[in-house]
Design a protein around this motif. Structure first.
Motif, short mmCIF file in Angstrom:
data_model
loop_
_atom_site.label_atom_id
_atom_site.label_comp_id
_atom_site.label_asym_id
_atom_site.label_seq_id
_atom_site.Cartn_x
_atom_site.Cartn_y
_atom_site.Cartn_z
N LEU A 1 68.20 39.13 43.94
CA LEU A 1 69.30 39.58 43.09
C LEU A 1 69.38 41.10 43.04
CD1 LEU A 1 69.05 37.06 40.12
CD2 LEU A 1 70.88 37.23 41.81
N GLN A 2 68.22 41.77 43.01
CA GLN A 2 68.22 43.24 43.02
C GLN A 2 68.80 43.77 44.32
OE1 GLN A 2 64.07 43.95 42.14
NE2 GLN A 2 64.48 44.31 39.96
N ASP A 3 68.48 43.13 45.44
CA ASP A 3 69.05 43.54 46.72
C ASP A 3 70.57 43.38 46.72
OD1 ASP A 3 66.56 44.18 47.71
OD2 ASP A 3 66.30 42.28 48.82
N GLU A 4 71.04 42.25 46.18
CA GLU A 4 72.48 42.01 46.10
C GLU A 4 73.15 43.06 45.23
OE1 GLU A 4 73.85 38.01 45.21
OE2 GLU A 4 72.09 37.18 46.20
N LEU A 5 72.53 43.41 44.11
CA LEU A 5 73.08 44.45 43.23
C LEU A 5 73.17 45.79 43.94
CD1 LEU A 5 71.56 43.76 39.70
CD2 LEU A 5 73.97 43.86 40.31
N ARG A 6 72.11 46.14 44.67
CA ARG A 6 72.13 47.41 45.40
C ARG A 6 73.28 47.44 46.40
NH1 ARG A 6 66.71 46.60 46.60
NH2 ARG A 6 65.56 46.99 44.71
N LYS A 7 73.46 46.34 47.10
CA LYS A 7 74.56 46.27 48.08
C LYS A 7 75.91 46.40 47.39
CE LYS A 7 72.07 43.52 51.50
NZ LYS A 7 71.94 42.20 52.12
N MET A 8 76.05 45.73 46.23
CA MET A 8 77.32 45.80 45.50
C MET A 8 77.59 47.21 45.01
SD MET A 8 77.58 42.30 43.29
CE MET A 8 79.27 42.59 42.81
N GLU A 9 76.55 47.91 44.57
CA GLU A 9 76.71 49.26 44.06
C GLU A 9 77.17 50.23 45.15
OE1 GLU A 9 72.89 49.94 42.30
OE2 GLU A 9 73.41 48.89 40.46
N GLU A 10 76.90 49.89 46.39
CA GLU A 10 77.35 50.72 47.51
C GLU A 10 78.80 50.43 47.90
OE1 GLU A 10 74.52 49.89 50.58
OE2 GLU A 10 72.85 50.75 49.46
N ASN A 11 79.36 49.36 47.40
CA ASN A 11 80.71 48.93 47.73
C ASN A 11 81.73 49.91 47.14
OD1 ASN A 11 83.28 47.67 47.69
ND2 ASN A 11 82.31 45.65 47.81
N THR A 12 82.58 50.48 47.99
CA THR A 12 83.55 51.47 47.53
C THR A 12 84.60 50.86 46.60
OG1 THR A 12 84.86 51.14 49.52
CG2 THR A 12 83.29 52.96 49.53
N GLN A 13 84.97 49.61 46.84
CA GLN A 13 85.96 48.95 45.98
C GLN A 13 85.42 48.81 44.56
OE1 GLN A 13 89.10 48.23 46.74
NE2 GLN A 13 89.48 47.45 44.69
N LEU A 14 84.15 48.42 44.43
CA LEU A 14 83.53 48.31 43.11
C LEU A 14 83.49 49.67 42.43
CD1 LEU A 14 82.03 46.69 40.93
CD2 LEU A 14 79.91 47.20 42.15
N LYS A 15 83.14 50.70 43.20
CA LYS A 15 83.10 52.04 42.62
C LYS A 15 84.46 52.45 42.09
CE LYS A 15 79.28 53.81 45.42
NZ LYS A 15 78.89 54.74 46.48
N LYS A 16 85.53 52.15 42.83
CA LYS A 16 86.88 52.48 42.40
C LYS A 16 87.23 51.74 41.11
CE LYS A 16 88.92 53.47 46.93
NZ LYS A 16 89.90 53.00 47.92
N GLU A 17 86.90 50.46 41.05
CA GLU A 17 87.22 49.67 39.87
C GLU A 17 86.45 50.16 38.64
OE1 GLU A 17 87.14 45.41 40.34
OE2 GLU A 17 88.21 45.52 42.24
N LEU A 18 85.18 50.49 38.82
CA LEU A 18 84.40 51.01 37.71
C LEU A 18 84.94 52.34 37.22
CD1 LEU A 18 80.76 50.08 38.84
CD2 LEU A 18 82.06 49.07 36.95
N THR A 19 85.33 53.20 38.15
CA THR A 19 85.92 54.50 37.78
C THR A 19 87.22 54.29 37.02
OG1 THR A 19 84.93 55.51 39.74
CG2 THR A 19 86.74 56.71 38.70
N PHE A 20 88.05 53.40 37.52
CA PHE A 20 89.32 53.10 36.86
C PHE A 20 89.08 52.60 35.43
CE2 PHE A 20 92.72 49.97 35.93
CZ PHE A 20 93.80 50.82 35.91
N LYS A 21 88.13 51.70 35.28
CA LYS A 21 87.81 51.15 33.95
C LYS A 21 87.35 52.27 33.01
CE LYS A 21 84.89 47.69 31.70
NZ LYS A 21 83.78 48.31 31.03
N GLN A 22 86.50 53.14 33.50
CA GLN A 22 86.01 54.24 32.67
C GLN A 22 87.13 55.18 32.27
OE1 GLN A 22 82.99 55.82 35.25
NE2 GLN A 22 81.43 54.38 34.54
#
Length: 121
Positions: free
Chosen positions: A17-38
């Motif tokens: 699960l930690q490996d999956e989280l690390r991979k997700m955190e590197e995802n640019t789409q997730l970064k954009k969505e988190l930035t938008f939410k903030q």
């Protein structure tokens, strides 16, 4: 399974699960969505508004109310059927009830509809 084996299994699962989280955190789409939410949360804080207020402004609360549930469709009346010979009772809002289908197959639809003793909303 021993407690130690269970512990090791949980450890392995946690590593995966930690490996999956690390991979997700590197995802640019997730970064954009988190930035938008903030950014949205910052604007809401600045204007002392809530997410509910935002939904009202854009009319999302009304759309959600319309799309959830049945919308404009009226609810069917509850029909109570009582078998005249056995006294067996069925309460249903639709014709897709198993026992009711069996009765209609055996006795005919018109006959069974004659067994309705009560209709209510």
């Amino acid at each position: 399974m021993s407690i130690l084996a269970s512990y090791r299994e949980k450890e392995e699962l946690m590593r995966k699960l930690q490996d999956e989280l690390r991979k997700m955190e590197e995802n640019t789409q997730l970064k954009k969505e988190l930035t938008f939410k903030q950014e949205i949360e910052a604007v809401l804080d600045k204007h002392q508004r809530s997410v509910k207020d935002l939904a009202e402004i854009f009319g999302l609360g009304q759309e959600a109310a319309k799309t959830s549930g049945r919308g404009n469709r009226r609810t069917r009346k509850l029909k109570v059927y009582v078998h005249p010979k056995t006294g067996e009772r069925i309460e249903t809002r639709g014709g897709n009830q198993k026992q009711l289908k069996e009765w209609k197959a055996e006795h005919g639809s018109e006959t069974v509809e004659g067994w309705v003793v009560e209709e209510r909303d």
